[in-house]
Each structure stands twice: as structure tokens, then as C-alpha cells.
Scaffold this motif. Structure first.
Motif, mmCIF file in Angstrom:
data_model
loop_
_atom_site.group_PDB
_atom_site.id
_atom_site.type_symbol
_atom_site.label_atom_id
_atom_site.label_comp_id
_atom_site.label_asym_id
_atom_site.label_seq_id
_atom_site.Cartn_x
_atom_site.Cartn_y
_atom_site.Cartn_z
ATOM 1 N N UNK A 23 12.893 19.557 67.884
ATOM 2 C CA UNK A 23 13.247 18.458 68.788
ATOM 3 C C UNK A 23 14.586 18.692 69.225
ATOM 4 N N UNK A 24 15.551 19.417 68.449
ATOM 5 C CA UNK A 24 16.925 19.462 68.560
ATOM 6 C C UNK A 24 17.082 20.649 69.826
ATOM 7 N N UNK A 25 16.345 21.678 69.417
ATOM 8 C CA UNK A 25 16.081 22.917 70.419
ATOM 9 C C UNK A 25 15.466 22.275 71.846
ATOM 10 N N UNK A 26 14.626 21.515 71.877
ATOM 11 C CA UNK A 26 13.830 20.963 73.093
ATOM 12 C C UNK A 26 14.904 20.128 73.640
ATOM 13 N N UNK A 27 15.789 19.182 73.062
ATOM 14 C CA UNK A 27 16.795 18.488 73.795
ATOM 15 C C UNK A 27 17.891 19.361 74.231
ATOM 16 N N UNK A 28 18.315 20.456 73.728
ATOM 17 C CA UNK A 28 19.300 21.269 74.244
ATOM 18 C C UNK A 28 18.787 22.013 75.300
ATOM 19 N N UNK A 29 17.441 22.309 75.519
ATOM 20 C CA UNK A 29 16.887 23.114 76.660
ATOM 21 C C UNK A 29 16.797 21.930 77.731
ATOM 22 N N UNK A 45 20.386 11.241 75.022
ATOM 23 C CA UNK A 45 20.693 12.135 74.129
ATOM 24 C C UNK A 45 19.781 11.668 72.673
ATOM 25 N N UNK A 46 19.836 10.187 72.498
ATOM 26 C CA UNK A 46 18.924 9.731 71.518
ATOM 27 C C UNK A 46 17.629 9.608 71.754
ATOM 28 N N UNK A 47 17.106 9.394 72.929
ATOM 29 C CA UNK A 47 15.570 9.380 72.834
ATOM 30 C C UNK A 47 15.086 10.722 73.719
ATOM 31 N N UNK A 48 14.872 11.816 73.025
ATOM 32 C CA UNK A 48 14.377 13.102 73.806
ATOM 33 C C UNK A 48 13.270 12.944 74.532
ATOM 34 N N UNK A 49 12.393 12.119 74.331
ATOM 35 C CA UNK A 49 11.018 12.000 75.101
ATOM 36 C C UNK A 49 11.544 11.335 76.275
ATOM 37 N N UNK A 50 12.581 10.440 76.514
ATOM 38 C CA UNK A 50 12.796 9.920 77.592
ATOM 39 C C UNK A 50 13.622 11.276 78.541
ATOM 40 N N UNK A 51 14.426 11.868 77.854
ATOM 41 C CA UNK A 51 14.991 12.871 78.516
ATOM 42 C C UNK A 51 13.986 13.964 79.062
ATOM 43 N N UNK A 52 13.105 14.242 78.448
ATOM 44 C CA UNK A 52 11.918 14.989 79.044
ATOM 45 C C UNK A 52 11.505 14.480 80.398
ATOM 46 N N UNK A 53 11.244 13.079 80.166
ATOM 47 C CA UNK A 53 10.604 12.399 81.474
ATOM 48 C C UNK A 53 11.666 12.550 82.737
ATOM 49 N N UNK A 54 12.919 12.558 82.383
ATOM 50 C CA UNK A 54 13.890 12.723 83.183
ATOM 51 C C UNK A 54 14.051 14.074 83.916
#
Length: 123
Positions: A23-29, A45-54
Motif C-alpha cells: 500500500x505504501x508503494x501504491x500511495x507513492x505511485x 495521504x491517510x486514505x490511499x483508497x480515496x487517493x486512488x479514486x482521485x
């Protein structure tokens, strides 16, 4: 020993789902795909699934821009560029549209994995 499976189209920068620190590598990418200002939003930064949607929406906006650029290139550039320059611009839009299609698949797969989907190795 667990086997971590990444499907075709999975980004090489992101470890497969359930691998250590995946998940850390996913967030960075994902942050690398998005505008730099997104790094300043704590919720992303705290909610990676929300970042993915963005990130999905950001990539889709890029796809829409590439398609618009392609559809308007000849008419918008004919007064300011030569035909060979316009053709080069059209080719560039085509390349960018294809690149973004791959990125959209990859970001979609990462979002699905962050939402809990797991992939199975196929023969």
C-alpha cells in the motif's frame, strides 16, 4: 509461503496486493500520477483508497484532454503551424492517448486492489 499476484497491466512501481508495504508503494505511485498539490492534502495521504479514486479521475481528465486535443488539432492549429507540424501534433496526441489508456488500466487495478479485490494467477 503466500503468493502475491499482480494482473497484466499492474504498474511495475507497485508491489502486488498483500506483499509487504504494497500500500505504501501504491500511495507513492498514485501521488506521482497526480498534481503535486495533492501531496499536501492529509486526507489523501491517510486514505490511499480515496487517493486512488482521485488518481482515476485525474487520469480520465487527461484522457479527455488528449481526445479533445486530437479532435481539434487540425482546425485549431492550421493558422499557426505547417501541415507537417500539425501532423506531428496529431501523432503526439495519439501516443499520449494510448499511454493514458495504459495508465488508466493500471490505476484502476490498484484502486480495485485497495478496495479488497485479489487476483488469481492464471496459466
Amino acid at each position: 509461503m503466500p503468493t502475491h499476484v499482480a494482473p497484466p497491466g499492474w504498474p511495475v512501481e507497485v508491489r502486488p496486493p498483500d506483499a509487504p508495504d504494497w500500500e505504501a508503494t501504491a500511495a507513492s505511485w498514485l501521488l506521482d500520477l497526480c498534481p503535486p498539490d495533492f501531496r499536501g492534502y492529509p486526507g489523501l495521504r491517510k486514505h490511499v483508497v480515496v487517493l486512488a479514486r482521485f488518481a482515476v479521475l485525474h487520469v480520465e481528465a487527461g484522457q479527455a484532454a488528449a481526445r479533445r486535443g486530437l479532435s481539434e488539432a487540425r482546425s485549431e492549429l492550421r493558422d499557426v503551424a505547417t501541415p507537417d507540424v500539425i501532423e506531428a501534433a496529431v501523432q503526439t496526441w495519439l501516443i499520449e492517448d494510448a499511454r493514458l489508456a495504459g495508465v488508466r488500466r493500471a490505476v484502476g487495478l490498484v484502486e480495485e486492489a485497495l478496495r479488497g479485490r485479489r487476483f488469481i494467477a492464471r496459466l
